[in-house]
Design a protein around this motif. Structure first.
Motif, PDB file in Angstrom:
ATOM      1  N   ALA A  47       0.818  -1.212   0.000  1.00  0.00           N
ATOM      2  CA  ALA A  47       0.000   0.000   0.000  1.00  0.00           C
ATOM      3  C   ALA A  47       0.852   1.262   0.000  1.00  0.00           C
ATOM      4  CB  ALA A  47      -0.925   0.008   1.209  1.00  0.00           C
ATOM      5  N   HIS A  53      -1.574  -0.753  -6.174  1.00  0.00           N
ATOM      6  CA  HIS A  53      -2.875  -0.700  -5.516  1.00  0.00           C
ATOM      7  C   HIS A  53      -3.714  -1.944  -5.733  1.00  0.00           C
ATOM      8  CE1 HIS A  53      -5.198   0.154  -9.196  1.00  0.00           C
ATOM      9  NE2 HIS A  53      -4.113   0.830  -9.570  1.00  0.00           N
ATOM     10  N   SER A  57      -5.016  -3.738  -2.399  1.00  0.00           N
ATOM     11  CA  SER A  57      -6.451  -3.773  -2.156  1.00  0.00           C
ATOM     12  C   SER A  57      -6.979  -5.206  -2.101  1.00  0.00           C
ATOM     13  CB  SER A  57      -7.201  -2.954  -3.209  1.00  0.00           C
ATOM     14  OG  SER A  57      -6.950  -3.432  -4.511  1.00  0.00           O
ATOM     15  N   LEU A  61      -8.303  -6.986   1.274  1.00  0.00           N
ATOM     16  CA  LEU A  61      -9.678  -7.486   1.358  1.00  0.00           C
ATOM     17  C   LEU A  61      -9.715  -8.937   1.821  1.00  0.00           C
ATOM     18  CD1 LEU A  61     -12.707  -7.088   0.854  1.00  0.00           C
ATOM     19  CD2 LEU A  61     -12.309  -7.769  -1.519  1.00  0.00           C
ATOM     20  N   ALA A  91      -6.457  -4.099   6.908  1.00  0.00           N
ATOM     21  CA  ALA A  91      -7.431  -3.019   6.710  1.00  0.00           C
ATOM     22  C   ALA A  91      -6.753  -1.749   6.224  1.00  0.00           C
ATOM     23  CB  ALA A  91      -8.194  -2.761   8.010  1.00  0.00           C
ATOM     24  N   VAL A  92      -5.608  -1.410   6.803  1.00  0.00           N
ATOM     25  CA  VAL A  92      -4.877  -0.222   6.346  1.00  0.00           C
ATOM     26  C   VAL A  92      -4.439  -0.410   4.899  1.00  0.00           C
ATOM     27  CG1 VAL A  92      -2.749   1.107   6.660  1.00  0.00           C
ATOM     28  CG2 VAL A  92      -4.143   0.506   8.636  1.00  0.00           C
ATOM     29  N   PHE A  94      -5.821  -2.345   2.669  1.00  0.00           N
ATOM     30  CA  PHE A  94      -7.023  -2.318   1.824  1.00  0.00           C
ATOM     31  C   PHE A  94      -7.483  -0.886   1.567  1.00  0.00           C
ATOM     32  CE2 PHE A  94     -11.743  -2.313   1.705  1.00  0.00           C
ATOM     33  CZ  PHE A  94     -11.900  -2.875   0.456  1.00  0.00           C
ATOM     34  N   TYR A  95      -7.569  -0.097   2.620  1.00  0.00           N
ATOM     35  CA  TYR A  95      -8.072   1.267   2.462  1.00  0.00           C
ATOM     36  C   TYR A  95      -7.119   2.134   1.645  1.00  0.00           C
ATOM     37  CZ  TYR A  95     -11.578  -0.040   5.853  1.00  0.00           C
ATOM     38  OH  TYR A  95     -12.602  -0.671   6.502  1.00  0.00           O
ATOM     39  N   LEU A  96      -5.812   1.990   1.861  1.00  0.00           N
ATOM     40  CA  LEU A  96      -4.868   2.754   1.050  1.00  0.00           C
ATOM     41  C   LEU A  96      -4.869   2.277  -0.400  1.00  0.00           C
ATOM     42  CD1 LEU A  96      -1.864   3.214   3.482  1.00  0.00           C
ATOM     43  CD2 LEU A  96      -3.480   4.938   2.700  1.00  0.00           C
ATOM     44  N   MET A  98      -7.455   1.079  -1.933  1.00  0.00           N
ATOM     45  CA  MET A  98      -8.679   1.640  -2.514  1.00  0.00           C
ATOM     46  C   MET A  98      -8.486   3.117  -2.838  1.00  0.00           C
ATOM     47  SD  MET A  98     -10.804  -0.775  -2.882  1.00  0.00           S
ATOM     48  CE  MET A  98     -12.368   0.028  -3.132  1.00  0.00           C
ATOM     49  N   ALA A  99      -7.767   3.841  -1.990  1.00  0.00           N
ATOM     50  CA  ALA A  99      -7.531   5.265  -2.228  1.00  0.00           C
ATOM     51  C   ALA A  99      -6.616   5.495  -3.427  1.00  0.00           C
ATOM     52  CB  ALA A  99      -6.931   5.907  -0.984  1.00  0.00           C
ATOM     53  N   GLY A 102      -8.114   1.373  -6.206  1.00  0.00           N
ATOM     54  CA  GLY A 102      -9.154   0.391  -6.004  1.00  0.00           C
ATOM     55  C   GLY A 102      -8.844  -0.997  -6.520  1.00  0.00           C
TER      56      GLY A 102
END
Length: 109
Positions: A47, A53, A57, A61, A91-92, A94-96, A98-99, A102
């Protein structure tokens, strides 16, 4: 007749004693712990790079899903502790991920 106690002296013996603190083996639960931690580390590290990405991601997930299921079936506090560490890293990641673009960002054009 008394059975001899088997002492394992290796790098994984301390981890095994933490994960199996109740004295019973939990191979399925420990497998979920290992998978979640590995996926979390991969998601967190990838990430940090915008171009990765897709990796971050997807591994994030899958890491969140395996960690959530592992929490539901975990048997010891040590398992739960490591699952939370792996879940947080996944989770970190995944969220990064996605940012940064995705799950399908560069595939769609």
């Amino acid at each position: 007749m008394a059975q001899p106690v088997r002492q394992h002296h290796g790098p994984l013996s301390a981890l095994s004693s933490v994960l199996n603190s109740d004295g019973k083996a939990h191979p399925v639960e420990n497998s979920f712990v290992a998978a979640t931690v590995v996926l979390g580390v991969v998601a967190f590290i990838t990430a940090q790079f915008d171009s990765l990405h897709l990796v971050s991601s997807w591994t994030g997930l899958v890491g969140v899903l395996t960690g959530a299921w592992g929490q539901m079936i975990s048997a010891t506090t040590g398992e739960r502790f490591l699952l939370i560490i792996g879940l947080g890293a996944a989770a970190v990641g995944f969220y990064l991920g996605m940012a940064h673009g995705g799950l399908f960002g560069s595939l769609l054009g």
